[in-house]
Design a protein around this motif. Structure first.
Motif, PDB file in Angstrom:
ATOM      1  N   PRO A 134      -0.607  -0.273   7.173  1.00 46.36           N
ATOM      2  CA  PRO A 134      -0.505  -0.032   5.726  1.00 46.36           C
ATOM      3  C   PRO A 134       0.288  -1.138   5.033  1.00 46.36           C
ATOM      4  O   PRO A 134       1.172  -1.755   5.615  1.00 46.36           O
ATOM      5  CB  PRO A 134       0.248   1.297   5.640  1.00 46.36           C
ATOM      6  N   ARG A 137       1.976  -0.960  -2.074  1.00 48.34           N
ATOM      7  CA  ARG A 137       1.174  -1.244  -3.270  1.00 48.34           C
ATOM      8  C   ARG A 137       1.617  -2.499  -4.013  1.00 48.34           C
ATOM      9  O   ARG A 137       0.791  -3.238  -4.521  1.00 48.34           O
ATOM     10  CB  ARG A 137       1.200  -0.049  -4.233  1.00 48.34           C
ATOM     11  N   GLN A 157      -4.128   3.502   3.473  1.00 43.51           N
ATOM     12  CA  GLN A 157      -3.227   4.035   2.458  1.00 43.51           C
ATOM     13  C   GLN A 157      -3.105   5.530   2.685  1.00 43.51           C
ATOM     14  O   GLN A 157      -4.107   6.256   2.601  1.00 43.51           O
ATOM     15  CB  GLN A 157      -3.771   3.745   1.061  1.00 43.51           C
TER      16      GLN A 157
END
Length: 189
Positions: A134, A137, A157
Motif C-alpha cells: 500500500p 494517498r 488500498q
C-alpha cells in the motif's frame, strides 16, 4: 576456463534465455480494441488486445493467459503463463507474445521493500504499474515521477485493488466502492 570467463558465459546464457519471448496461442476470433481493469478484492483482472491477466488471485470465468502474484516480504513477484512458472527478479523482464500482441513484464524497485511490476503492452501502447505494498494517498502524485511512462497504477488500498490514472495531474481513484471496470485505450506517445 577461468572463473571470470565462466561467470561471463553464465551471465550471457541468462540474458539470452530472458530475451527469448514466450509465445502463447493467438486468440480465436476478433480481438477487442482497448482494454479494461476490474478490481477484484486484493487482485484485478486486466484485459487488453486479447490478453487476460489475473493479478493476485483474481478469479475469471475464462482461463487467464497470465497469472501474476505481487512480491511479498523476501519473495519476488511470480508469473505463470502456460507451463512457464517464474519468479521475476528485480530489474528483470519477461516478454510474452500472443498473436500479434506483445506484453513485457518488468520487476522494478517499488515503494517499501517489495518490487513493483510494470506491464508494458505492445510497443508502448499502454503501461500499468502494480506496486506490491500500500501507498499513502499523499504519495500518489509521486507515482508518475517514480514510474515515468506509466499510464495507470493498480494500487492496494485498504485491502483491495484500486486504479489510479497517472499523468493527469489530479488524483482520481476508480474501483473503491464496486468492481466497475476502468476502460482504457492505446496511448499515443
Amino acid at each position: 576456463m577461468g572463473k571470470m570467463a565462466m561467470a561471463a558465459l553464465v551471465w550471457w546464457a541468462c540474458q539470452a534465455a530472458q530475451a527469448a519471448p514466450l509465445r502463447l496461442p493467438a486468440a480465436k476470433g476478433a480481438v477487442a480494441q482497448g482494454g479494461s481493469v476490474t478490481a477484484a478484492a486484493q487482485g484485478a483482472l486486466i484485459r487488453y488486445q486479447g490478453w487476460l491477466l489475473a493479478v493476485d488471485g483474481a478469479v475469471s470465468t475464462e482461463p487467464a493467459d497470465v497469472l501474476l502474484g505481487s512480491a511479498s516480504r523476501g519473495q519476488a513477484p511470480r508469473l505463470q503463463a502456460g507451463t512457464l512458472l517464474r519468479d521475476v527478479a528485480l530489474w528483470s523482464a519477461v516478454e510474452l507474445i500472443k498473436g500479434n500482441a506483445r506484453l513485457r513484464i518488468t520487476a522494478l524497485p517499488g515503494p517499501g521493500d517489495a518490487p513493483a511490476l510494470l506491464l508494458d503492452f505492445g510497443d508502448g501502447d499502454y503501461r500499468l504499474v502494480i506496486p506490491a505494498v500500500p501507498i499513502e494517498r499523499q504519495a500518489y502524485p509521486l507515482l508518475a515521477q517514480r514510474f515515468p511512462g506509466a499510464d495507470l497504477a493498480l494500487l492496494l488500498q485498504e485491502g483491495r485493488r484500486v486504479m489510479l490514472p497517472l499523468g493527469s495531474g489530479r488524483v482520481q481513484v476508480f474501483g473503491e466502492e464496486q468492481a466497475v471496470p476502468y476502460r482504457f485505450t492505446k496511448v499515443k506517445r
